[in-house]
Design a protein around this motif. Structure first.
Motif, short mmCIF file in Angstrom:
data_model
loop_
_atom_site.label_atom_id
_atom_site.label_comp_id
_atom_site.label_asym_id
_atom_site.label_seq_id
_atom_site.Cartn_x
_atom_site.Cartn_y
_atom_site.Cartn_z
N UNK A 64 0.84 -1.20 0.00
CA UNK A 64 0.00 0.00 0.00
C UNK A 64 0.87 1.24 0.00
N UNK A 65 0.33 2.30 -0.55
CA UNK A 65 1.02 3.60 -0.56
C UNK A 65 2.40 3.50 -1.21
N UNK A 228 -4.51 -14.38 10.37
CA UNK A 228 -3.28 -13.84 10.92
C UNK A 228 -3.29 -12.32 10.71
N UNK A 229 -2.97 -11.56 11.74
CA UNK A 229 -2.85 -10.10 11.59
C UNK A 229 -1.55 -9.79 10.83
N UNK A 230 -0.42 -10.26 11.35
CA UNK A 230 0.83 -10.25 10.57
C UNK A 230 0.89 -11.59 9.88
N UNK A 311 -0.46 -5.44 14.81
CA UNK A 311 -1.39 -4.46 14.24
C UNK A 311 -0.61 -3.39 13.48
N UNK A 312 0.51 -2.95 14.04
CA UNK A 312 1.33 -1.95 13.36
C UNK A 312 1.86 -2.49 12.03
N UNK A 317 1.97 -2.48 6.16
CA UNK A 317 2.26 -3.37 5.04
C UNK A 317 1.04 -3.81 4.25
N UNK A 318 -0.16 -3.67 4.80
CA UNK A 318 -1.34 -4.22 4.14
C UNK A 318 -2.47 -3.20 3.99
#
Length: 324
Positions: A64-65, A228-230, A311-312, A317-318
């Protein structure tokens, strides 16, 4: 080149590595090239088509970005022994060794697998499918595999389902050629904890953390997954603090970056919805937008709530910011 040597090159793919950051550009170019092999297309492809097709893959499944620059993997995959640009020596490069996009287009520059790799994959489609699945498992969550395959022009569900069985016995040809290297390569894939799903669903009382979905088929929850979050493919551990119970829709939306998390004042997290989500005539978009800024379901045990580092990671990254 033998099958084991090809898989070893794939396993040693030189991608940007820093603090768990994703590096999906070379994998996406390889998937595009493997799709061409499986569709029996020419070995070499013009950069203009790579720019269009791989650029689209990067926009949909890349960082992203991040600016979309297919010329980078088109050039730097050369260093991995898995790519060839026949006219590379005559092309101008900048001080960093990058190629100029205008000359790639104007000169009709082509690239593709080296002949020895292309011939190997042509005579052994099973090896090409194994490569597809290793790339997908190594760089993307399972919820996106089918969509990425289709976007890369990789078709053939029967072959895909066979390749997805990571416990499948290697072929006789693979065993005969280079057993130690081949088995060492297969061992590198990090196994999932089979209890991860059960622990996460139990902690969230078998309900979606976003929409509270609770559908049962007999005694079993239906349409509910442990996300999975990460991502597991990027060193995300199989621990409850790195997991969320999500329905099928919100799991895919979370992995695509349409949904994110934001720590709320006090305890818990709110749902973020990407500004890229649009309303439609159906109800699918509304079922995302309506949860914007709502608090997610808390787990039974406060200490097992999502951990901030994971979460960070997802946020950087997503998640496709800015939020609504």
């Amino acid at each position: 080149m033998t099958p084991a040597e090809f898989l070893r090159h794939l396993a040693q793919l030189n991608t940007y590595q820093r603090r768990g950051r994703r590096a999906p550009h070379k994998p996406l170019l390889l998937l595009f090239a493997l799709g061409r092999v499986l569709r029996d297309r020419d070995r070499l492809v013009r950069y203009a088509e790579v720019d269009r097709r791989v650029g689209d893959l990067m926009r949909r499944f890349g960082l992203p970005r991040s600016a979309v620059r297919p010329q980078y993997p088109f050039r730097w995959l050369l260093s991995d022994g898995l790519w060839e640009i026949p006219r590379y020596a005559e092309l101008r490069k900048n001080a960093s060794g990058d190629l100029y996009v205008r000359q790639l287009r104007d000169l009709g520059v082509e690239g593709g697998f080296p002949e020895r790799v292309h011939d190997l994959l042509r005579v052994d489609p099973g090896l090409a499918w194994r490569a597809v699945e290793e790339i997908l498992h190594g760089h993307f969550p399972e919820s996106l595999h089918r969509e990425i395959r289709e976007a890369a022009g990789i078709r053939g569900e029967r072959m895909a389902s066979e390749a997805e069985d990571s416990s499948a016995t290697p072929t006789l040809r693979e065993r005969e050629v280079d057993p130690p290297s081949f088995y060492s390569y297969l061992a590198r894939r990090r196994r999932r904890d089979p209890l991860f799903r059960r622990r996460v669903l139990d902690e969230y009382m078998e309900r979606c953390a976003v929409c509270d979905l609770d559908i049962r088929f007999g005694a079993m929850p239906l349409g509910l997954e442990a996300a999975h979050i990460q991502w597991h493919s990027h060193a995300g551990p199989d621990e409850v603090v790195n997991g969320l119970a999500l329905c099928l829709l919100h799991h895919e939306a979370f992995d695509r970056g349409a949904l994110g998390l934001e720590e709320r004042r006090g305890t818990g997290f709110n749902v973020l919805v990407s500004h890229d989500v649009r309303e439609s005539r159906g109800e699918a978009a509304g079922s995302l937008i309506e949860f914007s800024d709502r608090r997610i379901r808390c787990p039974r045990t406060e200490s097992r709530a999502p951990a901030r580092p994971f979460v960070d990671w997802h946020s950087s990254e997503v998640f496709r910011s800015p939020p609504l």
